[in-house]
Design an enzyme around this catalytic site. Structure first.
Site, short mmCIF file in Angstrom:
data_model
loop_
_atom_site.label_atom_id
_atom_site.label_comp_id
_atom_site.label_asym_id
_atom_site.label_seq_id
_atom_site.Cartn_x
_atom_site.Cartn_y
_atom_site.Cartn_z
N HIS A 87 -75.22 -3.62 -8.35
CA HIS A 87 -74.01 -3.53 -7.26
C HIS A 87 -73.64 -4.82 -6.80
CE1 HIS A 87 -70.72 -1.55 -5.25
NE2 HIS A 87 -71.29 -2.76 -4.17
N ASP A 166 -67.60 9.69 1.24
CA ASP A 166 -67.37 8.05 1.37
C ASP A 166 -65.95 7.61 1.16
OD1 ASP A 166 -67.98 5.23 1.64
OD2 ASP A 166 -67.69 5.44 -0.75
N ARG A 173 -61.23 3.63 6.62
CA ARG A 173 -61.69 2.26 7.30
C ARG A 173 -60.75 1.15 6.92
NH1 ARG A 173 -67.03 1.74 4.49
NH2 ARG A 173 -66.82 -0.29 5.25
N SER A 188 -71.81 3.50 2.67
CA SER A 188 -70.84 3.43 1.86
C SER A 188 -71.62 3.08 0.41
CB SER A 188 -69.80 2.67 2.18
OG SER A 188 -68.74 2.68 1.00
#
Ligand code: URA
Length: 430
Positions: A87, A166, A173, A188
């Site tokens: 990631h 999430d 957010r 998250s």
């Protein structure tokens, strides 16, 4: 009516006053927000309190676990191969997933790369791949597992079932100025990665102009937090802390990033893209039990390219099809002889976005051929009149705003100026 276990205002006050929430309180909060009992305005106050006052390590772990519990968990036990995943926290010109997934899979490891579409100046991996005619991001569960077994690598859209809390929280957010909070970013990202069920994970945590967190120290804190979360959840996790002050590679966009990735898979490509691809592949293969795998050889001898072609074909794409080309081009040239000493990632990312390579709202389409091709990188000697970069767009009206974004974002110093490149990989956190 069921009786709620906690009062959300008490919980908000606790975080506002720098207290810590218990695991039970966090579980309840995430569940109550997901089912709509806790309202957006209350959760917005909570995320702002977290943004301002932080969270303790146990709270971040509990938040991650609660978000995992909000949805389904995948399981790769039935696969005959080990799984490893990567990631990146996102950056300008970051196309590394494209060459990396097939490269690692060419060693017999499964790489389930559940990806997203881009929002704002950082591009989405699926947007890039969708420039390949016929390529399909949506796969059924059966197709996904069958491709992991046969080809080894899959890059596809994440289903809605992974960490739905999430999804809701991230959207909140995004519109409340609370994205850049380390506890929230870490929980998250890691809730989705842990729910995805990979055995091991390599994180590319970026700092600098084009990254979420500009400050290297904050990048390190994010990396350390995520590595700890992974380990706590039984996922072998390593992070590389990498520099995002300068765009990665020479291509920023979608189709041009696919083209650059194919060059890397053919054994060429820009040095920085190759360096990071090789380093991440080495980390992933080490976690998958192959520390001595000769990653560079797989790029040189076509093994990684064969896996790329199989991966694209398996998802309906034609690896030999011509990629889209923009209708209009605008070339920016050097106004003097000298050395290019600055090329800031963020303005170039914003410019590519304004050309149509990215989207402002999640329902907007992207223009696959729009973007920027850099012809020089910091440290290169340039001569007056030499092309520095080319903007590409389907609509020429877009050039003006893109040029405004990169105004002052590069600098040519006197010929002979000594220039030292910052290391691309600043540290490894395990
Ligand atoms: N990517 C995510 O998935 N979540 C964040 O909070 C930031 C980046």
């Amino acid at each position: 009516m069921a009786i709620e276990r906690f009062d959300v205002v008490d919980l908000i006050r606790t975080k506002r006053d720098r207290g810590a929430l218990s695991a039970e309180q966090i579980d309840w909060l995430v569940d109550a927000y997901t089912r709509g009992y806790v309202g957006d305005e209350q959760m917005a106050a909570m995320t702002m309190a977290i943004f301002l006052n932080g969270m303790q390590r146990e709270e971040i772990r509990d938040l991650t676990l609660a978000m995992i519990a909000s949805g389904e968990r995948m399981n790769f036990d039935a696969l005959s191969k080990l799984t490893t995943d990567k990631h990146s926290t996102g950056g300008v010109g970051d196309k590394i997933t494209l060459p990396l997934a097939p490269l690692v899979a060419s060693f017999g490891v499964a790489v389930p790369q559940l990806s997203g579409r881009g929002l704002g100046h950082t591009g989405g991996t699926l947007d890039k791949l969708e420039s390949i005619p016929g390529w399909r991001a949506e796969l059924s569960n059966e197709e996904f597992f069958a491709q992991l077994e046969s080809v080894g690598s899959v890059i596809c859209a994440a289903g809605a079932g992974l960490a739905p809390a999430d999804k809701k929280l991230y959207a909140l957010r995004d519109i409340t100025g609370t994205v850049e909070a380390i506890p929230l970013i870490a929980s998250s990202i890691m809730s989705k990665k842990i729910a995805e069920g990979t055995a091991s994970l390599v994180l590319d945590v970026k700092f600098g102009s084009g990254a979420f967190l500009q400050d290297p120290a904050r990048g390190r804190e994010l990396a350390e937090t995520m590595v700890a979360l992974g380990k706590d959840a039984g996922v072998a996790t390593v992070a590389l802390l990498t520099n995002m002050n300068v765009p990665l590679g020479l291509a920023i966009g979608n189709a041009n990033e696919v083209q650059e990735s194919v060059e890397v898979l053919a054994g060429g490509g820009p040095g920085d893209v190759v360096e990071l691809t090789v380093a991440l592949a080495h980390e992933m293969l080490t976690l998958a039990g192959q520390p001595d795998a000769d990653v560079e050889a797989a790029l040189r001898d076509g093994r990684a390219m064969d896996t790329w072609r199989a991966m694209i074909s398996a998802q309906g794409g034609d690896p030999d099809a011509a990629l889209p080309v923009a209708r209009e081009q605008h070339v920016v040239t050097a106004d003097r002889d000298g050395v290019l000493v600055r090329q800031e990632a963020l303005p170039f990312g914003i410019a590519a976005w304004r050309l149509g390579a990215g989207r402002a709202r999640k329902e907007d389409p992207v223009q696959h051929a729009a973007g920027i091709d850099l012809h020089a990188k910091p440290g290169d000697t340039v001569t007056k009149g030499q092309p520095l970069f080319t903007l590409s767009a389907d609509e020429p009206e877009r050039f003006e705003r893109a040029l405004a974004a990169v105004e002052g974002a590069w600098e040519i110093a006197e010929t002979g100026t000594r220039f030292e490149r910052e290391p691309l990989i600043a540290d490894r956190i395990a």
